[in-house]
Design an enzyme around this catalytic site. Structure first.
Site, mmCIF file in Angstrom:
data_model
loop_
_atom_site.group_PDB
_atom_site.id
_atom_site.type_symbol
_atom_site.label_atom_id
_atom_site.label_comp_id
_atom_site.label_asym_id
_atom_site.label_seq_id
_atom_site.Cartn_x
_atom_site.Cartn_y
_atom_site.Cartn_z
ATOM 1 N N ASP A 44 7.125 -4.143 -0.487
ATOM 2 C CA ASP A 44 6.321 -4.673 -1.601
ATOM 3 C C ASP A 44 6.514 -3.901 -2.904
ATOM 4 O O ASP A 44 5.834 -4.216 -3.897
ATOM 5 C CB ASP A 44 4.830 -4.633 -1.241
ATOM 6 N N GLU A 57 -3.877 -2.806 6.067
ATOM 7 C CA GLU A 57 -3.445 -2.791 4.672
ATOM 8 C C GLU A 57 -4.640 -3.124 3.789
ATOM 9 O O GLU A 57 -5.349 -4.098 4.047
ATOM 10 C CB GLU A 57 -2.335 -3.819 4.452
HETATM 11 C C1 NOJ Z 1 0.874 -7.906 1.941
HETATM 12 C C2 NOJ Z 1 2.296 -7.983 2.378
HETATM 13 O O1 NOJ Z 1 2.815 -6.690 2.533
HETATM 14 C C3 NOJ Z 1 3.012 -8.784 1.335
HETATM 15 O O2 NOJ Z 1 4.407 -8.740 1.498
HETATM 16 C C4 NOJ Z 1 2.486 -10.190 1.376
HETATM 17 O O3 NOJ Z 1 3.108 -10.947 0.353
HETATM 18 C C5 NOJ Z 1 0.970 -10.218 1.161
HETATM 19 N N1 NOJ Z 1 0.293 -9.221 1.940
HETATM 20 C C6 NOJ Z 1 0.403 -11.555 1.542
HETATM 21 O O4 NOJ Z 1 0.537 -11.774 2.911
#
Ligand code: NOJ
Length: 560
Positions: free
Chosen positions: A327, A254
């Site tokens: 998200d 990510e």
């Molecule tokens: C990305 C994750 O997808 C998200 O849900 C999370 O809050 C942040 N990283 C921090 O870990």
């Protein structure tokens, strides 16, 4: 180990476990709930599940604040339930990948508790600094979730860095012992039979030496230029690759602020550090950088983003295709039309499922779940939502601020999965941990199972087709009419096949004409959302009508 690159022929399904299915009536989704639904998951023709974090956690950020990397939370049923799901999935030919959250841990992780007491070997597991002589934080960095990026700890007498919530302390990846821990965690799960990892904000793990002040030009994310793509990132990922190479597994990184060119630094070349990258650009069709800074949806902007990624990675890397995850608010509510929920859901599905790459479907996307809109900020759970509301645009009237919340909140997509029209949408027999979207009597799996024209069955068919057609795997990508605000039309072309994907992006009917060189009467209409004829050059499209045509070159043998 010889790598098979199985992920390139796969479609993934994401489970956000808290809201998937509750088997024991405590109101929280769990792994036995997943176990009950494995046949449903299989029926989507998907090949792998990505689980958002299942580890023990105090849930300050719903599992992204890990307390123990080598266990499964009791809330989800513990390790026994996990092994059952893992075996059950494997028996059905479905792979399982875990979320690996190693940029930070919970402040309740035993490493952090020992580090705060100054105990070896944990003393330098985190990023601790003295404050400035006047007692203020060591630098001007912002956290992305809660105020400044530094929290003073009275026990240790120092500040610790947290790029996300206060309860998410950043690990010090420069410490070789921490990197050894990461490798141990990887081996632990891979040896158990897990098939890979989605690596959370992996491009943030290396911070610039000296932790200098961030540029003032990055309001709200000050410092990001010093920790995104930091100096040792590639070196550390390569170190992890040595472990990963012992297994035929997948890694999905990510990476906020990613461009195709930068993605290739991770997934290009002979021995890539990672296999797939989650970029955020495809989430910017209606916002600037993040959903809290909203603008009206622009199909043109989205098309150009998709095109850039399709072209940018072609022959050099492999795309990761998504429309939703935990998200971001639900995509029909953002890019589609709630009024034409099913039709626009089909257009969105076809728009991304026939691109080159590995697609992922987020739980509930396949039935067209929409974003929940709650009346007041007190009804929200997500740390980022609450923080954004209290920190930004505070002078605006409450109504406007709530609108921003509706357009941006991660909670919008975290409501319980809608299984049927019964109580609590069939998610739980108890009190759900978070509100169920009130539209569940009209939007649920059970009803859509019965309806051959449902969005659910459209997803199934689209996924089946994309796996069957070599042109989806290998073909080139060409976008037609990039500046048309109401039409998405693209071609995938291989030696013997051409696929034409046409999605009308409008609440009104309109005439669609195909590009020169195409004769629709010679193509096979392999997927459609509506009935209706076409002439050689096009057809009158109903609102949000979707058609996918396959053209087989008769002179060339069909590819297999
Ligand atoms: C990305 C994750 O997808 C998200 O849900 C999370 O809050 C942040 N990283 C921090 O870990």
């Amino acid at each position: 180990m010889e790598r098979t690159f199985w992920y390139r022929d796969s479609v993934f399904y994401q489970i956000w476990p808290r809201s998937f299915r509750d088997s024991d009536g405590d109101g929280v989704g769990d792994l036995m709930g997943v176990y009950e639904k494995l046949d449903y998951i299989k029926s989507l023709h998907v090949d792998a599940i990505w689980f958002s974090p299942l580890y023990p956690s105090p849930n300050a950020d719903y599992g992204y604040d890990v307390m123990d990397y080598m266990d499964i939370s009791g809330e989800y049923g513990g390790m026994g339930a996990f092994k059952k799901v893992l075996d059950g999935a494997h028996e059905r030919g479905i792979r399982v990948i875990m979320d690996l959250v190693v940029n930070h841990t919970s402040d309740e992780h035993p490493w952090f508790l020992a580090s705060r007491r100054g105990e070896e070997p944990y003393r330098d597991y985190y990023i601790w600094r003295k404050g400035k002589p006047d007692g203020s934080p060591p630098n001007n960095w912002d956290s992305l979730f809660e105020g400044k990026a530094w929290q003073f700890d009275a026990e240790r007498g120092e500040y610790y860095l947290h790029l996300f919530a206060i309860k998410q302390a950043d690990l010090n990846m420069d410490n070789p012992r921490v990197r050894e821990e990461v490798k141990k965690i990887m081996r632990f799960w891979l040896d158990m039979g897990v098939d890979g990892f989605r690596e959370d904000v992996i491009t943030f793990i290396s911070k610039k030496e000296g932790l200098p002040d961030g540029s003032r030009l990055m309001p709200a994310a000050r410092g990001i230029n010093h920790y995104s793509n930091g100096p040792h990132l590639h070196e550390y990922l390569m170190e992890f690759r040595d472990v990963l190479d012992e297994y035929d597994c997948v890694t999905i990184g990510e990476a906020p602020l990613l461009t195709p060119r930068r993605a290739l630094e991770f997934i290009g070349g002979k021995r890539p550090e990672l296999d797939l990258m989650i970029s955020f650009e495809c989430m910017e069709g209606d916002c600037i950088s993040q959903e809290y800074i909203h603008h009206p949806f622009s199909l043109v902007k989205l098309k150009l983003i998709w095109e850039r990624w399709q072209r940018g990675l072609r022959g050099k890397g492999w795309n990761f295709l998504y429309l939703e995850n935990h998200d971001h608010p639900r995509v029909i509510s953002r890019y589609g039309s709630e009024k034409f929920r099913v039709e626009s859901g089909k257009a969105l599905a076809a728009a991304y499922l026939f691109q080159q790459g590995t697609p992922i479907i987020y739980q509930g996307q396949e039935i067209g779940m929409t974003s929940i809109r709650l009346e007041s900020i007190d009804q929200y759970e997500d740390v980022q939502t609450i923080h954004n509301y209290h920190r930004y645009f505070t002078k605006e009237p409450t109504e406007k601020r709530m609108q921003r919340v509706w357009q941006s909140s991660r909670d919008a997509a975290r409501t319980p999965m809608q299984w049927d029209a019964g109580e609590n949408a069939g998610f739980t027999s108890g009190k759900p941990w978070f509100r169920v979207n009130p539209n569940y009597p009209e939007v649920n799996v059970a009803d859509q199972e019965e309806d051959s024209g449902s969005l659910l069955n459209f997803y199934r068919e689209a996924v089946r087709l994309r796996k069957e057609l070599p042109v989806v795997h290998y073909g080139s990508f060409r976008l037609f009419r990039p500046l048309d605000k109401k039409l998405l039309m693209y071609e995938r072309r291989s030696k013997s096949q051409r696929l034409l994907v046409i999605c009308s992006w409008s609440d009104s009917a309109m005439r669609v004409n195909v590009p020169r060189g195409y004769d629709l009467t010679r193509g096979k209409l392999i997927l459609r959302s509506h009935g209706g004829e076409a002439d050689k050059n096009g057809y009158t499209a109903q609102p949000w009508e979707t058609r996918v045509y396959l053209f087989q070159d008769r002179k060339k043998p069909a590819e297999v």
